[in-house]
Design a protein around this motif. Structure first.
Motif, PDB file in Angstrom:
ATOM      1  N   ASP A 177       0.834  -1.204   0.000  1.00 41.62           N
ATOM      2  CA  ASP A 177       0.000   0.000   0.000  1.00 41.62           C
ATOM      3  C   ASP A 177       0.871   1.258   0.000  1.00 41.62           C
ATOM      4  OD1 ASP A 177       0.851  -0.833   2.546  1.00 41.62           O
ATOM      5  OD2 ASP A 177      -0.853   0.062   3.572  1.00 41.62           O
ATOM      6  N   ASP A 178       1.904   1.277   0.837  1.00 39.22           N
ATOM      7  CA  ASP A 178       2.793   2.444   0.876  1.00 39.22           C
ATOM      8  C   ASP A 178       3.640   2.555  -0.388  1.00 39.22           C
ATOM      9  OD1 ASP A 178       1.805   3.237   3.272  1.00 39.22           O
ATOM     10  OD2 ASP A 178       3.570   2.721   4.466  1.00 39.22           O
ATOM     11  N   PHE A 179       4.002   1.437  -0.981  1.00 37.19           N
ATOM     12  CA  PHE A 179       4.748   1.466  -2.235  1.00 37.19           C
ATOM     13  C   PHE A 179       3.934   2.196  -3.308  1.00 37.19           C
ATOM     14  CE2 PHE A 179       6.794  -0.270  -6.065  1.00 37.19           C
ATOM     15  CZ  PHE A 179       8.135  -0.280  -5.706  1.00 37.19           C
ATOM     16  N   ALA A 180       2.639   1.894  -3.363  1.00 37.63           N
ATOM     17  CA  ALA A 180       1.757   2.545  -4.342  1.00 37.63           C
ATOM     18  C   ALA A 180       1.581   4.025  -4.016  1.00 37.63           C
ATOM     19  CB  ALA A 180       0.406   1.840  -4.368  1.00 37.63           C
ATOM     20  N   LYS A 181       1.458   4.363  -2.735  1.00 36.78           N
ATOM     21  CA  LYS A 181       1.282   5.770  -2.346  1.00 36.78           C
ATOM     22  C   LYS A 181       2.530   6.588  -2.669  1.00 36.78           C
ATOM     23  CE  LYS A 181      -1.934   4.685   1.427  1.00 36.78           C
ATOM     24  NZ  LYS A 181      -2.061   4.562   2.904  1.00 36.78           N
ATOM     25  N   PRO A 203      -6.439 -10.145   0.219  1.00 35.51           N
ATOM     26  CA  PRO A 203      -7.639  -9.309   0.346  1.00 35.51           C
ATOM     27  C   PRO A 203      -7.994  -8.600  -0.963  1.00 35.51           C
ATOM     28  CG  PRO A 203      -6.184  -8.989   2.226  1.00 35.51           C
ATOM     29  CD  PRO A 203      -5.423  -9.825   1.245  1.00 35.51           C
ATOM     30  N   GLY A 204      -9.280  -8.298  -1.114  1.00 36.32           N
ATOM     31  CA  GLY A 204      -9.778  -7.704  -2.344  1.00 36.32           C
ATOM     32  C   GLY A 204      -9.133  -6.377  -2.687  1.00 36.32           C
ATOM     33  N   TRP A 205      -8.844  -5.552  -1.680  1.00 35.51           N
ATOM     34  CA  TRP A 205      -8.270  -4.237  -1.971  1.00 35.51           C
ATOM     35  C   TRP A 205      -6.872  -4.351  -2.573  1.00 35.51           C
ATOM     36  CZ3 TRP A 205      -3.763  -2.387   0.171  1.00 35.51           C
ATOM     37  CH2 TRP A 205      -3.308  -3.006   1.355  1.00 35.51           C
ATOM     38  N   ILE A 206      -6.111  -5.382  -2.151  1.00 36.50           N
ATOM     39  CA  ILE A 206      -4.792  -5.593  -2.756  1.00 36.50           C
ATOM     40  C   ILE A 206      -4.953  -6.147  -4.167  1.00 36.50           C
ATOM     41  CG2 ILE A 206      -2.597  -6.822  -2.593  1.00 36.50           C
ATOM     42  CD1 ILE A 206      -2.854  -6.828   0.402  1.00 36.50           C
ATOM     43  N   ARG A 207      -5.909  -7.049  -4.334  1.00 40.67           N
ATOM     44  CA  ARG A 207      -6.179  -7.598  -5.661  1.00 40.67           C
ATOM     45  C   ARG A 207      -6.519  -6.481  -6.651  1.00 40.67           C
ATOM     46  NH1 ARG A 207      -9.137 -11.415  -3.830  1.00 40.67           N
ATOM     47  NH2 ARG A 207     -11.203 -10.501  -4.135  1.00 40.67           N
ATOM     48  N   ARG A 208      -7.359  -5.559  -6.215  1.00 37.05           N
ATOM     49  CA  ARG A 208      -7.750  -4.445  -7.085  1.00 37.05           C
ATOM     50  C   ARG A 208      -6.581  -3.490  -7.329  1.00 37.05           C
ATOM     51  NH1 ARG A 208     -12.339  -5.336  -3.921  1.00 37.05           N
ATOM     52  NH2 ARG A 208     -11.735  -3.761  -2.374  1.00 37.05           N
ATOM     53  N   LEU A 209      -5.744  -3.303  -6.299  1.00 30.85           N
ATOM     54  CA  LEU A 209      -4.581  -2.424  -6.451  1.00 30.85           C
ATOM     55  C   LEU A 209      -3.646  -2.980  -7.522  1.00 30.85           C
ATOM     56  CD1 LEU A 209      -2.529  -0.827  -3.577  1.00 30.85           C
ATOM     57  CD2 LEU A 209      -1.372  -1.900  -5.487  1.00 30.85           C
ATOM     58  N   ASN A 213      -6.016  -0.500  -9.671  1.00 29.96           N
ATOM     59  CA  ASN A 213      -6.058   0.691  -8.805  1.00 29.96           C
ATOM     60  C   ASN A 213      -4.669   1.149  -8.373  1.00 29.96           C
ATOM     61  OD1 ASN A 213      -8.793   0.535  -9.033  1.00 29.96           O
ATOM     62  ND2 ASN A 213      -9.194  -0.099  -6.931  1.00 29.96           N
ATOM     63  N   HIS A 214      -3.779   1.309  -9.325  1.00 31.36           N
ATOM     64  CA  HIS A 214      -2.437   1.779  -8.988  1.00 31.36           C
ATOM     65  C   HIS A 214      -2.034   2.892  -9.962  1.00 31.36           C
ATOM     66  CE1 HIS A 214      -1.743  -1.679 -11.806  1.00 31.36           C
ATOM     67  NE2 HIS A 214      -0.971  -0.773 -12.401  1.00 31.36           N
ATOM     68  N   PRO A 215      -1.090   3.724  -9.550  1.00 36.59           N
ATOM     69  CA  PRO A 215      -0.639   4.816 -10.432  1.00 36.59           C
ATOM     70  C   PRO A 215      -0.065   4.282 -11.742  1.00 36.59           C
ATOM     71  CG  PRO A 215       0.216   5.080  -8.195  1.00 36.59           C
ATOM     72  CD  PRO A 215      -0.388   3.717  -8.259  1.00 36.59           C
ATOM     73  N   PHE A 220       3.359  -4.110 -12.157  1.00 33.51           N
ATOM     74  CA  PHE A 220       3.490  -5.394 -11.477  1.00 33.51           C
ATOM     75  C   PHE A 220       3.739  -6.472 -12.538  1.00 33.51           C
ATOM     76  CE2 PHE A 220       0.866  -2.798  -8.661  1.00 33.51           C
ATOM     77  CZ  PHE A 220       1.451  -3.029  -7.431  1.00 33.51           C
ATOM     78  N   PRO A 221       4.995  -6.698 -12.914  1.00 36.54           N
ATOM     79  CA  PRO A 221       5.297  -7.655 -13.989  1.00 36.54           C
ATOM     80  C   PRO A 221       5.233  -9.116 -13.559  1.00 36.54           C
ATOM     81  CG  PRO A 221       7.327  -6.728 -13.138  1.00 36.54           C
ATOM     82  CD  PRO A 221       6.209  -6.000 -12.444  1.00 36.54           C
ATOM     83  N   GLY A 222       5.025  -9.380 -12.258  1.00 36.28           N
ATOM     84  CA  GLY A 222       4.998 -10.749 -11.776  1.00 36.28           C
ATOM     85  C   GLY A 222       6.374 -11.233 -11.352  1.00 36.28           C
ATOM     86  N   TYR A 223       6.493 -12.556 -11.214  1.00 39.01           N
ATOM     87  CA  TYR A 223       7.758 -13.144 -10.765  1.00 39.01           C
ATOM     88  C   TYR A 223       8.729 -13.232 -11.941  1.00 39.01           C
ATOM     89  CZ  TYR A 223      11.130 -16.457  -8.877  1.00 39.01           C
ATOM     90  OH  TYR A 223      12.288 -17.073  -8.478  1.00 39.01           O
ATOM     91  N   ILE A 224       9.875 -12.612 -11.801  1.00 42.13           N
ATOM     92  CA  ILE A 224      10.918 -12.660 -12.816  1.00 42.13           C
ATOM     93  C   ILE A 224      12.242 -12.954 -12.119  1.00 42.13           C
ATOM     94  CG2 ILE A 224      12.195 -11.368 -14.577  1.00 42.13           C
ATOM     95  CD1 ILE A 224       9.707  -9.692 -15.044  1.00 42.13           C
ATOM     96  N   ALA A 225      12.929 -13.977 -12.570  1.00 42.77           N
ATOM     97  CA  ALA A 225      14.214 -14.348 -11.962  1.00 42.77           C
ATOM     98  C   ALA A 225      15.311 -14.277 -13.008  1.00 42.77           C
ATOM     99  CB  ALA A 225      14.121 -15.749 -11.368  1.00 42.77           C
ATOM    100  N   GLY A 226      16.504 -14.687 -12.631  1.00 43.16           N
ATOM    101  CA  GLY A 226      17.600 -14.777 -13.567  1.00 43.16           C
ATOM    102  C   GLY A 226      18.180 -13.437 -13.956  1.00 43.16           C
ATOM    103  N   ASP A 227      18.638 -13.339 -15.211  1.00 44.22           N
ATOM    104  CA  ASP A 227      19.386 -12.170 -15.665  1.00 44.22           C
ATOM    105  C   ASP A 227      18.605 -10.870 -15.535  1.00 44.22           C
ATOM    106  OD1 ASP A 227      21.380 -13.926 -16.258  1.00 44.22           O
ATOM    107  OD2 ASP A 227      21.313 -13.653 -18.433  1.00 44.22           O
ATOM    108  N   VAL A 228      17.318 -10.899 -15.840  1.00 42.97           N
ATOM    109  CA  VAL A 228      16.527  -9.661 -15.803  1.00 42.97           C
ATOM    110  C   VAL A 228      16.458  -9.112 -14.386  1.00 42.97           C
ATOM    111  CG1 VAL A 228      14.229  -8.656 -16.143  1.00 42.97           C
ATOM    112  CG2 VAL A 228      15.178 -10.208 -17.855  1.00 42.97           C
ATOM    113  N   PHE A 229      16.156  -9.975 -13.419  1.00 41.86           N
ATOM    114  CA  PHE A 229      16.050  -9.515 -12.035  1.00 41.86           C
ATOM    115  C   PHE A 229      17.417  -9.120 -11.489  1.00 41.86           C
ATOM    116  CE2 PHE A 229      16.145 -10.448  -7.411  1.00 41.86           C
ATOM    117  CZ  PHE A 229      15.292  -9.434  -7.010  1.00 41.86           C
ATOM    118  N   GLU A 230      18.430  -9.939 -11.749  1.00 44.91           N
ATOM    119  CA  GLU A 230      19.764  -9.622 -11.239  1.00 44.91           C
ATOM    120  C   GLU A 230      20.320  -8.359 -11.895  1.00 44.91           C
ATOM    121  OE1 GLU A 230      22.032 -13.259 -11.567  1.00 44.91           O
ATOM    122  OE2 GLU A 230      20.464 -14.361 -10.504  1.00 44.91           O
TER     123      GLU A 230
END
Length: 334
Positions: A177-181, A203-209, A213-215, A220-230
């Motif tokens: 929530d604070d990350f979005a704010k 919870p529903g409010w996070i699901r909607r965020l 419901n985010h700037p 939110f690209p999801g789970y990404i590992a390997g070269d891109v994340f590193e």
């Protein structure tokens, strides 16, 4: 001495902090040339449990009956279970009681920090509790131009674009929530939240965020590992981790090992190992914005001191401490 490392639901937990901690344990055992297995059918001297599911309990009872020593890894507490899944706050007191069954049955408990040790001790647990960092493989997070290029290409990062990242599940405890704010207050900066959580378990409010419901400057690209994340860990302009409760925070260690600038919430788990000399700390949204502006505008750079923290919690140091803990458990009298 042979260790049975047991992680129930390993496939499900492989992307979590517990899953990464299990991999660190395997690496540490290899460094110390300690024989280990994940096969419960093999003979062993010490059972090292990482999870608290029904199969873990069966493994614990079987090991005790066979006269084996049992180490339970205190990755979880009531405090860090709260503000996570649906109904987690309602379930938390019962979760604590359930956890205590494991803690009380163990011969020795390993937990990542002095803070998490104090929480478990406050539950009335009397067996030895040893704080050992999950550790970090420093070499894995050294800078790579190829990995940084992979990150820039994947996210189409424009020249001069400021990018702030984090990595966590979609939990209120993690500060989503604070990350979005904060992102909303800094529209000129691009914010990326690495990580994934089944949307129907939160919870529903996070699901909607997460879904809408985010700037516009937050993604939110999801789970990404390997070269891109590193690559993101070294190429982004800052790692921002507003988590409200941790037993350690492996991703913070990963960021420090990446020579990354770090902004975290000022919470007790960092006492004794992370301070305002090695990371920027704040307590609320306005404080986070100020800290991030200082970093992004070049007024603050604590990466050198932050890397020293990562060095102090390297996988080599954790491996040596883990060996001593196994020896202590092995030598315990019944």
């Amino acid at each position: 001495m042979k260790i049975l490392l047991y992680l129930e639901a390993e496939d499900f937990l492989s992307r979590s902090g517990i899953g990464r901690a299990m991999k660190h344990q395997q690496r540490a055992l290899d460094l110390m040339h300690i024989d280990w297995t994940k096969d419960p059918n093999e003979d062993y001297d010490i059972l090292h449990l990482n999870t608290y599911g029904p199969n873990s309990w069966k493994m614990l009872k079987k090991a005790k009956k066979a006269g084996k020593k049992v180490i339970f890894h205190g990755h979880s507490t009531k405090e860090d279970f709260q503000d996570s899944f649906l109904l987690s706050n309602f379930i938390a007191p019962f979760f604590k009681m359930y956890l205590m069954r494991f803690y009380k049955a163990a011969d020795l408990i390993i937990t990542p920090t002095e803070y998490s040790k104090s929480l478990i001790r406050s539950y009335g647990i009397n067996c030895p509790i040893i704080p050992i960092s999950n550790g970090i493989d420093l070499a894995k997070y050294s800078r790579s131009e190829a990995k940084e290029a992979a990150f820039r290409e994947h996210f189409k990062i424009k020249p001069g674009e400021k990018v702030v990242i984090t990595a966590a599940l979609y939990f209120k405890r993690k500060g989503i929530d604070d990350f979005a704010k904060v992102a909303e207050k800094m529209p000129d900066v691009r914010f990326i939240w690495f990580g994934y959580q089944n949307l129907w378990t939160i919870p529903g409010w996070i699901r909607r965020l997460v879904k809408k419901n985010h700037p516009q400057n937050l993604e939110f690209p999801g789970y990404i590992a390997g070269d891109v994340f590193e690559g993101a860990m070294t190429e982004a302009d800052c790692f921002f981790f507003p988590s409200r409760e941790e037993t350690e925070g492996i991703v913070v260690l990963e960021a420090l090992a990446s020579h990354q600038k770090v902004v975290v919430r000022d919470i007790p788990v960092y006492n004794g190992w992370l301070d305002d000399q090695s990371a920027s700390m704040a307590k609320d949204v306005n404080g986070f914005v100020r800290a991030l502006r200082d970093v992004l505008d070049g007024r603050v750079d604590k990466t050198a001191e932050g890397y020293k923290v990562a060095q102090s919690r390297s996988i080599q140091h954790s491996a040596e401490e883990l060996l001593a803990a196994y020896q202590e458990a092995y030598d315990l009298k019944d």
